[in-house]
Design a protein around this motif. Structure first.
Motif: not given
Length: 186
Positions: A13-17, A23-24, A104-107
């Motif tokens: 679920a985490a990967e898809a979303l 992430i945020q 992820a790094y950008g966020e």
């Protein structure tokens, strides 16, 4: 449901979303709802969102690097071309949104959670090491140049998905290889 099944469902679920929406933008309640894992079990398996994000990225790293390594191993005569052919296929996948690690790094930024940033840095280090293997011994500068081409093509493809950024970067990589083989500097 045991912890291992819960972990798999939560990571799925985490990967898809996270990959599709960021992430945020996705909270733990949404992960819980999408995974069907009870809240108590969710926090037993992943005590904080940072742990879930790191787990998602670690699993993605193993699969991503493993798939790229397999493509390179399957083309021993031209491993550099195999890298860019693999990228072309990845950039053409439905739902492609660029590099999950750079996203992820950008966020989260340089001051983001240490555990997550460690996974991002480790992934990029593994990619660089793979490209050094592909470039061949004593060709560190070429490995760095290939990394720039891979990362640049991925960034361009995030904005305009499809195989063309990988093909253009592959053409540039071939030119770098010819220059390196001739013993001249670009």
């Amino acid at each position: 449901m045991d912890d291992e099944e819960a972990r798999t469902r939560l990571l799925d679920a985490a990967e898809a979303l996270f990959y599709a929406e960021g992430i945020q933008a996705v909270g733990m309640d949404r992960i819980r709802a999408e995974s069907g894992v009870p809240l108590k079990r969710l926090y037993k398996v992943f005590p904080a969102k940072e742990a879930l994000v790191a787990g998602y990225l670690e699993r993605r790293d193993r699969r991503w690097i493993g798939s790229l390594r397999a493509a390179v191993a399957a083309a021993p005569a031209d491993p550099v071309r195999a890298v860019f052919d693999w990228l072309a296929a990845w950039f053409s996948e439905p739902g492609f949104r660029g590099c999950a690690f750079m996203n992820a790094y950008g966020e989260l930024g340089a001051a983001g959670p240490a555990g997550v940033l460690d996974v991002v840095r480790r992934h990029k280090t593994e990619l660089r090491e793979l490209l050094a293997e592909v470039a061949g011994p004593e060709r560190e500068e070429l490995a760095d140049q290939l990394l720039v081409l891979v990362e640049g093509a991925t960034a361009v493809a995030a904005l305009a998905p499809g195989p063309e950024p990988a093909r253009r970067a592959g053409t540039a990589a071939a030119a770098l290889l010819r220059t390196a083989a001739a013993g001249t500097r670009p």
